[in-house]
Design an enzyme around this catalytic site. Structure first.
Site, PDB file in Angstrom:
ATOM      1  CD  GLU A 116      22.350   5.009  13.149  1.00  0.00           C
ATOM      2  OE1 GLU A 116      22.849   3.800  13.183  1.00  0.00           O
ATOM      3  OE2 GLU A 116      21.231   4.886  12.493  1.00  0.00           O
ATOM      4  CG  HIS A 140      22.000   6.487   6.822  1.00  0.00           C
ATOM      5  ND1 HIS A 140      21.637   5.804   7.159  1.00  0.00           N
ATOM      6  CD2 HIS A 140      21.112   7.235   8.277  1.00  0.00           C
ATOM      7  CE1 HIS A 140      19.686   5.267   8.079  1.00  0.00           C
ATOM      8  NE2 HIS A 140      19.780   6.503   8.348  1.00  0.00           N
ATOM      9  CG  HIS A 142      16.318   9.193   7.070  1.00  0.00           C
ATOM     10  ND1 HIS A 142      16.196   9.952   8.006  1.00  0.00           N
ATOM     11  CD2 HIS A 142      17.269   8.859   7.091  1.00  0.00           C
ATOM     12  CE1 HIS A 142      16.650   9.756   9.515  1.00  0.00           C
ATOM     13  NE2 HIS A 142      17.385   8.338   8.709  1.00  0.00           N
ATOM     14  CD  GLU A 170      21.284   7.127 -13.641  1.00  0.00           C
ATOM     15  OE1 GLU A 170      19.934   8.156 -14.252  1.00  0.00           O
ATOM     16  OE2 GLU A 170      21.984   7.712 -14.640  1.00  0.00           O
ATOM     17  CG  HIS A 211      15.773   3.956   9.551  1.00  0.00           C
ATOM     18  ND1 HIS A 211      16.087   4.263  10.085  1.00  0.00           N
ATOM     19  CD2 HIS A 211      16.764   5.701   8.842  1.00  0.00           C
ATOM     20  CE1 HIS A 211      17.106   4.702  11.111  1.00  0.00           C
ATOM     21  NE2 HIS A 211      17.305   5.337  10.108  1.00  0.00           N
TER      22      HIS A 211
END
Ligand code: 13P
Ligand code: ZN
Length: 275
Positions: A116, A140, A142, A170, A211
């Site tokens: 990525e 990133h 998952h 919040e 994803h």
């Protein structure tokens, strides 16, 4: 100074372990990148090697010319980063065009930076400009509950932002600009990087349907905290939807406006629609 002794490297490793412990990084899932400060490059310069070959990034990021990044390696497990950082991590330098990178430290048993990398670097380029250079971390992960929601909520920025804001008071204070959503796309390439970085012009959070999620922030605490806040909110929503399909009571648009006034944040009206 040795690369491994630098504070930013220790902070990076700790964040990888924290993400693993939260269950957001099955196998090699997820990746992390950090844009070094000039003084951090100077600090570790003696420990860097010169023999890395220039490789194409797979995207053009002229706004990041000559910058250095610490990134996770492709196929490496977050679970292993603290045990074998020099095997799992890569410190890379970009060329003056922002089109190629070379390895300066890490990946000692071979490999390459995260698949990525185009998304990370395009996001860094956009956030560096949008934040006046303050944002340095792209993360990133998952996270289970956010991913689950991408199967049942409409894939729009408006719905994800509003539903997640409603789940914890919040939230609108932590991510007042909202959340962007990318429909399902093939990961690991330039197209998904372009779609994500477009959303990062407006938001600090982008959801990848079915994803995972990308977050951007100034430092490790703020970026991890952002991922954690969004995922916690998603967990509450999953639990709520599992108990009953409608909410008996919730935070109203006017409640959000009152909160914004008291906490000094601007909440775009497009997220405060009547349902
Ligand atoms: P990498 O192992 O290449 O970082 O890929 C993991 C991932 O989450 C892809 O989206
Ligand atoms: Zn992923």
């Amino acid at each position: 100074m040795k690369v491994l002794e630098a504070d930013f490297v220790q902070g990076f490793i700790r964040m990888c372990s924290d993400g693993w412990e939260r269950g957001w990084h099955e196998r090699n899932g997820g990746n992390l990148s950090y844009r070094l400060k000039a003084e951090e490059v100077t600090e570790i310069e003696d420990d860097l090697n010169e023999d890395g070959q220039w490789q194409p990034i797979g995207a053009d990021v002229p706004g990041l010319a000559n910058e250095f990044f610490l990134v996770t390696g492709s196929g490496k497990y977050f679970r292993n980063v603290s045990l074998a950082p020099e095997d799992c991590l890569a410190l890379i330098e970009l060329d003056p065009a922002g089109a190629h990178y070379r390895l300066r430290w890490g990946l000692k048993n071979g490999g390459r930076p995260t698949s990525e990398l185009p998304s990370h670097l395009m996001n860094h380029e956009v956030k560096k400009a949008a934040s006046g250079g303050r944002h340095r971390v792209i993360y990133h992960a998952h996270p289970t509950n956010v991913i689950a929601l991408t199967f049942v909520l409409p894939l729009t920025d408006e719905v994800f932002t509003r539903e997640l804001w409603e789940m914890a008071t919040e939230c609108p204070v932590v991510f007042p600009d909202g959340i962007g959503v990318v429909g399902w796309m093939v990961p690991g390439g330039r197209d998904i990087a372009v779609a994500t970085s477009k959303l990062m012009e407006k938001y600090d959070v982008a959801v990848w349907a079915h994803h995972g999620m990308f977050c951007s922030g100034e430092d490790f605490d703020l970026t991890f905290g952002l991922m954690h806040t969004v995922e916690k909110s998603a967990e509450i929503l999953v639990k709520t939807l599992s108990m009953r399909p409608d909410k008996r009571q919730t935070i109203s648009p006017q409640n959000f406006r009152d909160l914004a006034a008291d906490f000094g944040v601007k909440l775009p009206e497009r997220f405060l629609y009547e349902k």
